[in-house]
Design an enzyme around this catalytic site. Structure first.
Site, PDB file in Angstrom:
ATOM      1  CD1 TRP A  99      35.295  45.971  35.016  1.00 37.91           C
ATOM      2  CD2 TRP A  99      35.521  46.304  37.213  1.00 37.91           C
ATOM      3  NE1 TRP A  99      36.240  46.948  35.205  1.00 37.91           N
ATOM      4  CE2 TRP A  99      36.400  47.173  36.522  1.00 37.91           C
ATOM      5  CE3 TRP A  99      35.506  46.338  38.620  1.00 37.91           C
ATOM      6  CZ2 TRP A  99      37.250  48.063  37.197  1.00 37.91           C
ATOM      7  CZ3 TRP A  99      36.347  47.228  39.280  1.00 37.91           C
ATOM      8  CH2 TRP A  99      37.200  48.067  38.578  1.00 37.91           C
ATOM      9  CG  ASP A 166      28.895  46.877  36.426  1.00 36.55           C
ATOM     10  OD1 ASP A 166      28.734  48.060  36.072  1.00 36.55           O
ATOM     11  OD2 ASP A 166      29.979  46.445  36.881  1.00 36.55           O
ATOM     12  CE  LYS A 190      35.095  52.756  34.415  1.00 35.97           C
ATOM     13  NZ  LYS A 190      34.724  51.783  35.428  1.00 35.97           N
TER      14      LYS A 190
END
Ligand SMILES: *Cc1c(COP(=O)(O)O)cnc(C)c1O
Length: 359
Positions: A99, A166, A190
């Protein structure tokens, strides 16, 4: 059979949030209309988005000089929106896995990108430490929890420039000192809700400093000004976020869930260490509370992963297949995953060692 949902994302949500969302789809607050067939500009929906925002601020103790936005496009859209709005000349990134790399790739479109630290030399099995963050950066970007590799920053780092994070996969799993960050973002799917809505927490004074023109929809200031209602916001996901946050508050908020998360992770890491069939690929001090990868131990390394996966499946465990870049298995232990599911997985691993695995 009772299912134990270890999926990495989208993933398990509190049952009560799903039930209340299902009821609101049929009839919102007894108004005789569905949540998904009313205007987002009605009082009924405005109450939903306001409650979600207020609960988020309260649960994460977000200071008043930060704005909270509910956007579309996923965390992946933030990979470009962050540099679009913040990168004038040079930004720094910590490369801690897939990511982080995707975020870096987008930033390169807008300016110079410095890889300030990297864990690539050891397949991203640790969080880099002991590096110096240059002070001439527009911002420094980290991925606080690396969903695929199972590493996580254990504390909020000190940063001499604007810190951007993030937090897709560890938001609300532990207390965070928001004041150490300039901007925090993540996909909701999530720990906060279903796929389809992205949260952004942004300190307003960092905006408006870049020279370039920014398309209206990609400019944070648009969404601040319009209260995330410049266009139609993702109404259904925002409702589920609100219900998930209500549930989190009802069980004692972030400090309470953090205690439970620590206990769940300890139970599983201890079993991975004890069990002769399994091992952890991740550096002990950087292990994630939310995503726990494990592989076969040296003695079992030629065993087919399907042997454990099929056995676990027969016990109601789902979502345990490891990411292809790590192999083996991964148990995601997000906020809504109950302790009983971790206990069931540990029992399953013990039974596997005793009577299924032949190595
Ligand atoms: C899942 C994930 C993403 C991608 O999120 P999308 O909402 O699917 O774009 C980004 N970063 C991290 C850390 C993730 O876990």
């Amino acid at each position: 059979m009772k299912k134990h949902n270890f999926s990495a994302g989208p993933c398990i949500l509190p049952r009560v949030a799903i039930e209340n969302a299902a009821a609101a789809v049929l009839d919102l607050n007894g108004i005789g209309l569905s949540l998904i067939e009313i205007s987002h500009r009605t009082k009924d929906f405005e109450a939903v988005i306001d409650e979600a925002t207020n609960l988020f601020r309260e649960l994460l103790q977000i200071p008043d000089n930060y704005k909270i936005l509910w956007l579309g496009g996923g965390a992946s859209m933030q990979f470009c929106m962050v540099p679009f709005n913040l990168l004038n000349k040079k930004a720094g990134y910590a490369n801690t896995g897939v990511w982080a790399k995707k975020a870096m790739k987008e930033a390169k479109i807008f300016g110079e990108v410095v890889e300030v630290a990297s864990s690539e030399d050891k397949n991203n099995t640790y969080i880099p430490k002991g590096y110096t963050i240059p002070t001439d950066l527009d911002y420094f970007h980290i991925t606080t929890n690396n969903t695929i590799f199972g590493t996580e920053y254990q504390t909020d780092i000190d940063c001499p420039v604007n810190l951007v994070a993030d937090m897709s996969s560890d938001i609300l799993s532990r207390p965070v000192d928001v004041s150490k960050y300039a901007l925090i973002y993540g996909g909701a799917q999530k720990n906060m809700g279903p796929a389809g809505v992205t949260f952004v927490i942004v300190r307003e004074d960092i905006l408006g400093k870049v020279e370039r023109a920014i398309p209206t929809m990609l400019d944070y200031r648009t969404h601040i000004k319009e209260g995330s209602m410049f266009n139609t916001p993702p109404v259904f996901p925002i409702f589920v976020v609100k219900e998930t946050l209500k549930w989190l508050k009802s069980i004692g908020g972030v400090p309470a869930i953090n205690k439970i998360n620590v206990a769940k992770a300890k139970l599983l890491y201890d079993e991975i260490e004890r069990n002769s069939c399994f091992a952890s690929p991740v550096a002990v001090e950087d292990r994630s509370l939310m995503n726990i990868p494990f592989i076969y131990s040296e003695k079992c390394k030629d065993t087919d992963p399907a042997l454990f996966l099929d056995f676990a499946k027969s016990k109601g465990m789902v979502g345990l297949k490891g990411h292809r870049l790590v192999g083996g298995f991964r148990a995601s232990t997000y906020n809504a995953l109950p302790m009983e599911s971790v206990q069931a997985l540990v029992e399953c691993m013990q039974e596997f060692e005793k009577s299924v695995c032949k190595c």
